[in-house]
Enzyme design. Structure first.
Site, PDB file in Angstrom:
ATOM      1  N   ARG A   2       0.836  -1.195   0.000  1.00 46.31           N
ATOM      2  CA  ARG A   2       0.000   0.000   0.000  1.00 46.31           C
ATOM      3  C   ARG A   2       0.869   1.243   0.000  1.00 46.31           C
ATOM      4  O   ARG A   2       1.902   1.290   0.670  1.00 46.31           O
ATOM      5  CB  ARG A   2      -0.908  -0.009   1.237  1.00 46.31           C
ATOM      6  N   SER A  13      -8.524   0.011  -0.095  1.00 41.25           N
ATOM      7  CA  SER A  13      -9.385  -0.299   1.037  1.00 41.25           C
ATOM      8  C   SER A  13     -10.025   0.971   1.582  1.00 41.25           C
ATOM      9  O   SER A  13     -10.717   1.679   0.874  1.00 41.25           O
ATOM     10  CB  SER A  13      -8.585  -1.049   2.114  1.00 41.25           C
ATOM     11  N   HIS A  14      -9.774   1.289   2.861  1.00 39.76           N
ATOM     12  CA  HIS A  14     -10.416   2.429   3.511  1.00 39.76           C
ATOM     13  C   HIS A  14      -9.500   3.652   3.564  1.00 39.76           C
ATOM     14  O   HIS A  14      -9.821   4.637   4.224  1.00 39.76           O
ATOM     15  CB  HIS A  14     -10.808   2.047   4.938  1.00 39.76           C
ATOM     16  N   LYS A  48      -3.923  -6.497  -2.332  1.00 38.33           N
ATOM     17  CA  LYS A  48      -4.161  -7.598  -1.400  1.00 38.33           C
ATOM     18  C   LYS A  48      -3.997  -8.883  -2.198  1.00 38.33           C
ATOM     19  O   LYS A  48      -4.655  -9.058  -3.231  1.00 38.33           O
ATOM     20  CB  LYS A  48      -5.554  -7.504  -0.770  1.00 38.33           C
ATOM     21  N   ASP A  86     -16.724  -1.025   4.076  1.00 37.06           N
ATOM     22  CA  ASP A  86     -15.589  -0.144   3.836  1.00 37.06           C
ATOM     23  C   ASP A  86     -15.337  -0.026   2.333  1.00 37.06           C
ATOM     24  O   ASP A  86     -16.121  -0.504   1.511  1.00 37.06           O
ATOM     25  CB  ASP A  86     -14.353  -0.638   4.589  1.00 37.06           C
ATOM     26  N   ASP A  88     -13.472  -1.353   0.102  1.00 36.56           N
ATOM     27  CA  ASP A  88     -13.383  -2.516  -0.800  1.00 36.56           C
ATOM     28  C   ASP A  88     -14.302  -3.654  -0.400  1.00 36.56           C
ATOM     29  O   ASP A  88     -14.241  -4.740  -0.976  1.00 36.56           O
ATOM     30  CB  ASP A  88     -11.939  -3.001  -0.930  1.00 36.56           C
ATOM     31  N   ASP A 129     -14.703  -5.562   2.403  1.00 38.38           N
ATOM     32  CA  ASP A 129     -14.374  -6.735   3.216  1.00 38.38           C
ATOM     33  C   ASP A 129     -14.579  -6.514   4.709  1.00 38.38           C
ATOM     34  O   ASP A 129     -14.286  -7.391   5.515  1.00 38.38           O
ATOM     35  CB  ASP A 129     -12.954  -7.245   2.929  1.00 38.38           C
ATOM     36  N   ARG A 130     -15.117  -5.321   5.094  1.00 37.10           N
ATOM     37  CA  ARG A 130     -15.394  -5.063   6.513  1.00 37.10           C
ATOM     38  C   ARG A 130     -16.829  -4.591   6.686  1.00 37.10           C
ATOM     39  O   ARG A 130     -17.428  -4.034   5.771  1.00 37.10           O
ATOM     40  CB  ARG A 130     -14.428  -4.012   7.067  1.00 37.10           C
ATOM     41  N   THR A 155      -3.695  -9.344  15.556  1.00 33.85           N
ATOM     42  CA  THR A 155      -4.525  -8.455  14.750  1.00 33.85           C
ATOM     43  C   THR A 155      -4.032  -8.406  13.305  1.00 33.85           C
ATOM     44  O   THR A 155      -2.837  -8.478  13.041  1.00 33.85           O
ATOM     45  CB  THR A 155      -4.503  -7.046  15.367  1.00 33.85           C
ATOM     46  N   HIS A 210     -13.429  -7.179   9.976  1.00 38.45           N
ATOM     47  CA  HIS A 210     -13.249  -8.335   9.094  1.00 38.45           C
ATOM     48  C   HIS A 210     -13.894  -9.554   9.762  1.00 38.45           C
ATOM     49  O   HIS A 210     -13.496  -9.938  10.868  1.00 38.45           O
ATOM     50  CB  HIS A 210     -11.760  -8.618   8.874  1.00 38.45           C
TER      51      HIS A 210
END
Length: 462
Positions: free
Chosen positions: A14, A102-103, A112, A240, A242, A244-245, A304, A327
């Protein structure tokens, strides 16, 4: 070959586009990923991207790198990250990469990645950097091909298959102009008259003009809370950038954080899988652990990070895992074990359709008094050194348990304290919980003293 080392994070690649994350960097990553796929016996890579304005050209460069190794690419277009994960199962590629920020803010993008059904993280991602620096990749005169395939119809059919809704609910869903919006509407539309759906910001806009697509921050849920109140919805959910959350709010405006959602999911899963392990990350509430035990399950702690939780899920073969960031992983006979905010929203809908008052069901979940994620800035690398010293030097004679997974988590009968090193920024992350305000205050004092004993400059933010 040289690339900016800062883009190689613990869970993904990223960076800021054209500054740290360039097209050439993506092309080089593609060469290494193609090589890794070949080494694993895979000859096809699925590739998708989110709705960011820079995604198309970064995806093009990435695919150029992959096919240069002789590996074929299946381009599945602009889709949520979970749809990319689904494509690796449905198309049997076993390897895939989502081009997504993502976010993160609009100027960011990233990758990813999974190779041979294993999500890459930590050492694997650093290994990609090392292979780029030494140009350790396959070179061939016969490049692979790029084929365009749409899998969204199959994803929607598979995700909604077998969903049992006991009664009709009215639900608001906020995609925050992220890539999950169209898929969210498709999923809810597939349920027909079983759900009255109120979409918010479901059109994809990589500038995120309404609010940031990060449901872990309560400020980003304000529009959803207002929509639930204005429309009389039973509750609301948000994804979010993308997809996935998952984040959830009640009709009274209460934010139901993911560790509390996991209580509902764990109870439901344990009814079908008695005695199973349920995986949770170190930031989750002790109340979740209590619920898992009360329902006959085996609580299993994880470091985490979505990639690390997924690794623990693979190791344990637990039917369910989740982390505080949102997630959620369903790994039963109905789903595939990857994190998917959209699918988690469907399973939540199924559970809450059995309730006469879904918002009350959510609000009644066990809760404690806790802090948000508190961050103590440090010099680069100093956060990791401090946590190592804390783990070795701190003493807590009155504690019920001391857990040294991903930092230091100290548990008392009435609360816990956690300190861990962020894997993305040079900060020490602290989270505190107590059964009562008085317990939380005592735990804060005790833990603050322990931090200061190791380094007098360490002060827990208010």
């Amino acid at each position: 070959m040289q690339v900016d080392g800062s883009i190689f994070k613990a869970y993904d690649i990223r960076g800021i586009v054209d500054k740290t994350l360039t097209e050439e960097a993506c092309r080089a990553v593609g060469r290494v990923l193609g090589t890794m796929a070949l080494e694993a016996g895979n000859r096809t890579f699925a590739v998708g991207r989110d709705g960011r304005l820079t995604g198309e050209r970064l995806q093009k460069a990435l695919m150029e790198g992959i096919v240069s190794t002789g590996v074929d690419v299946v381009d599945i277009g602009t889709v949520p990250t979970p749809v990319l994960y689904f494509a690796t199962k449905f198309l049997k590629t076993r390897s895939g990469v989502a081009v997504t920020g993502s976010h993160n803010p609009p100027e960011y993008n990233g990758l990813k990645m999974l190779v041979d059904d294993v999500t890459l993280c930590s050492d694997d991602i650093q290994m990609i950097r090392e292979r780029i620096m030494t140009e350790d990749w396959v070179k061939t005169d016969k490049p692979g091909t790029i084929t365009r395939v749409d899998v969204l119809d199959e994803y929607v059919e598979r995700a909604t298959r077998g969903l049992k809704l006991k009664r009709r609910l009215k639900v608001a869903g906020d995609a925050g102009n992220g890539i999950a919006g169209p898929a969210m509407c498709r999923l809810m539309g597939a349920l027909g008259d079983k759900v009255d759906f109120v979409p918010l910001f479901a059109d994809v806009d990589g500038t995120f003009p309404n609010h940031h697509p990060d449901p872990s921050k309560p400020a980003n849920l304000a529009d959803l809370i207002e929509a639930v109140r204005a429309t009389g919805a039973d509750y609301g959910f948000a994804t979010d950038g993308d997809g996935d959350r998952l984040g959830v709010v009640t009709k009274t405006g209460e934010v139901i954080f993911p560790d509390r959602l996991m209580m509902l999911f764990a109870e439901d899963m344990l009814a079908e899988h008695p005695g199973a392990q349920i995986v949770y990350d170190v930031k989750c509430s002790r109340k979740l652990v209590d619920v898992i035990r009360e329902k006959g399950g085996e609580p299993t702690i994880s470091a985490t990070g979505h990639s690390l939780v997924k690794a623990k899920l693979r190791q344990t073969n637990a039917p369910l895992a989740g982390e505080m960031s949102g997630h959620i992983f369903f790994n039963d006979e109905r789903w595939f074990g990857f994190d998917d905010g959209l699918y988690a929203a469907l399973r939540l809908l199924e559970i809450l359709s059995r309730s006469d008052d879904p918002s009350k069901t959510l609000s009644d979940l066990p809760s404690a008094v806790n802090t948000p994620e508190l961050q103590i800035p440090t010099a680069e690398g100093e956060n990791k050194r401090f946590i190592e010293r804390l783990r070795n030097e701190a003493q807590f004679p009155d504690a019920k348990d001391v857990i040294r997974v991903d930092g230091l988590r100290v548990e008392w009968e009435d609360g816990f304290a956690l300190a861990r090193s962020s894997n993305t920024t040079p900060v020490v992350v602290v989270r505190l919980e107590g059964d009562t305000p008085e317990a939380l205050a005592r735990i804060r004092r005790t833990f603050a003293a322990a931090l200061k004993a190791v380094d007098p400059s360490m002060v827990i933010p208010e």
